[in-house]
Motif scaffolding. Structure first.
Motif, PDB file in Angstrom:
ATOM      1  N   PRO A  32     -17.078 -19.135  29.588  1.00 65.38           N
ATOM      2  CA  PRO A  32     -16.801 -18.382  30.811  1.00 65.38           C
ATOM      3  C   PRO A  32     -15.414 -18.715  31.354  1.00 65.38           C
ATOM      4  O   PRO A  32     -14.969 -19.871  31.285  1.00 65.38           O
ATOM      5  CB  PRO A  32     -17.898 -18.866  31.773  1.00 65.38           C
ATOM      6  CG  PRO A  32     -18.995 -19.360  30.885  1.00 65.38           C
ATOM      7  CD  PRO A  32     -18.307 -19.954  29.704  1.00 65.38           C
ATOM      8  N   ARG A  98     -19.898 -13.605  34.198  1.00 67.05           N
ATOM      9  CA  ARG A  98     -20.298 -14.996  34.371  1.00 67.05           C
ATOM     10  C   ARG A  98     -19.044 -15.864  34.344  1.00 67.05           C
ATOM     11  O   ARG A  98     -18.198 -15.715  33.463  1.00 67.05           O
ATOM     12  CB  ARG A  98     -21.279 -15.423  33.289  1.00 67.05           C
ATOM     13  CG  ARG A  98     -22.022 -16.726  33.611  1.00 67.05           C
ATOM     14  CD  ARG A  98     -23.311 -16.785  32.796  1.00 67.05           C
ATOM     15  NE  ARG A  98     -24.049 -18.027  32.986  1.00 67.05           N
ATOM     16  CZ  ARG A  98     -24.865 -18.262  34.002  1.00 67.05           C
ATOM     17  NH1 ARG A  98     -25.049 -17.341  34.935  1.00 67.05           N
ATOM     18  NH2 ARG A  98     -25.524 -19.403  34.099  1.00 67.05           N
ATOM     19  N   ASN A 123     -21.848 -20.157  36.159  1.00 69.03           N
ATOM     20  CA  ASN A 123     -22.309 -21.000  35.062  1.00 69.03           C
ATOM     21  C   ASN A 123     -22.292 -22.478  35.450  1.00 69.03           C
ATOM     22  O   ASN A 123     -23.334 -23.125  35.517  1.00 69.03           O
ATOM     23  CB  ASN A 123     -21.431 -20.765  33.831  1.00 69.03           C
ATOM     24  CG  ASN A 123     -21.861 -21.575  32.633  1.00 69.03           C
ATOM     25  OD1 ASN A 123     -23.029 -21.539  32.244  1.00 69.03           O
ATOM     26  ND2 ASN A 123     -20.936 -22.321  32.045  1.00 69.03           N
TER      27      ASN A 123
END
Length: 282
Positions: A32, A98, A123
């Motif tokens: 991410p 994310r 995350n």
């Protein structure tokens, strides 16, 4: 790799009608992206380029100006919750599903709210120089801190006094970090944040610090892994709040950096970036 001191500023229009200014470095590596959330009165130019480049060695890193800050349009919100909503609008506008978050000082408050408002978006979280909402003793900053960094015009002396210790090592680190932050970029500078932003952000900080034991229970809702970090001599947000925060979060680890104040992540930028990378890659 493009470096932070030379990368251009981009603008994205979000669904709330705000044009958000941002800078992006690093490459998509399958992890991410790491979104940076800035400190009180800071804009894109106030990140240490050496730190951002070190963080971007293994991932994409995105720094941005929230609503009304720096080159972004609109008026700065006066609550942390509204700032979190603005950050979510920005992340949505980039099409990111994310992200990891690194929140510094006021930005760390915003990171907590993002995780509570939109948990599926987040995350992992790094909180630098942070405190939980409602903690006793956080209702406004010490007069010496406000005198140093809260006036209408900021000064290098005030910045160094709050962000770095007065030891020889701390002073040297402060001069080096200030040189990187304020000298390495040669073009594309933003205007300093204005008085409306300062007032609104300090209102948000003050509201965050209103003593309220029940607010501490909200941290149970942050289920993501969190890395809590601080300098051992921070006069702005005392390190005891990091210990409190880490103890209340369901899944947290903590590290306190030595002989360091509010700008510990700039002073120890290599070590801090390595620690963050290890945490995010775990």
């Amino acid at each position: 790799m493009t470096v932070y001191s030379t990368v251009g500023t981009q603008v994205v229009r979000a669904g709330n009608g705000v044009d958000y200014a941002y800078r992006s470095v690093g490459s998509d590596t399958g992890t991410p992206p790491l979104v940076l959330l800035q400190h009180f009165r800071g804009n894109l130019d106030n990140w240490d380029p050496a730190l951002v480049d070190a963080l971007a060695a293994g991932r994409r890193v995105v720094a941005f100006d929230n609503t009304g800050v720096g080159a972004s349009s609109g008026r700065t919100s006066n609550t942390v919750a509204a700032m979190a909503d603005g950050a979510i609008e920005f992340i949505d506008a980039l099409g990111l599903d994310r992200v990891d978050l690194l929140g510094f000082s006021l930005g760390s408050f915003v990171a907590q709210e993002i995780a509570l408002h939109r948990p599926d978006l987040v995350n992992r979280i790094v909180l630098a120089a942070s405190a939980p909402q409602g903690a006793w003793g956080m209702h406004g900053w010490h007069p010496d801190v406000i005198a140093a960094v809260g006036g209408r015009e900021s000064s290098p002396q005030g910045y160094l006094r709050v962000f770095f210790t007065g030891t020889p090592e701390g002073l040297a680190a402060g001069q080096q970090a200030a040189g990187r932050i304020f000298s390495e970029r040669t073009e594309g500078w933003e205007a300093p944040t204005g008085w409306q932003t300062r007032q609104a952000q300090y209102d948000a900080v003050t509201q965050w610090g209103v003593p309220d034991h029940a607010k501490l229970e909200r941290l149970r809702g942050i289920r993501q892994p969190v890395f809590v970090t601080a300098g051992d001599s921070d006069p702005m947000i005392l390190p005891r709040y990091s210990h409190l925060l880490a103890g209340l979060l369901p899944d947290a680890r903590i590290k306190i950096y030595p002989d360091a104040a509010h700008g510990f992540l700039f002073q120890h930028h290599k070590e801090f970036a390595a620690d963050v990378g290890d945490f995010l890659d775990t």
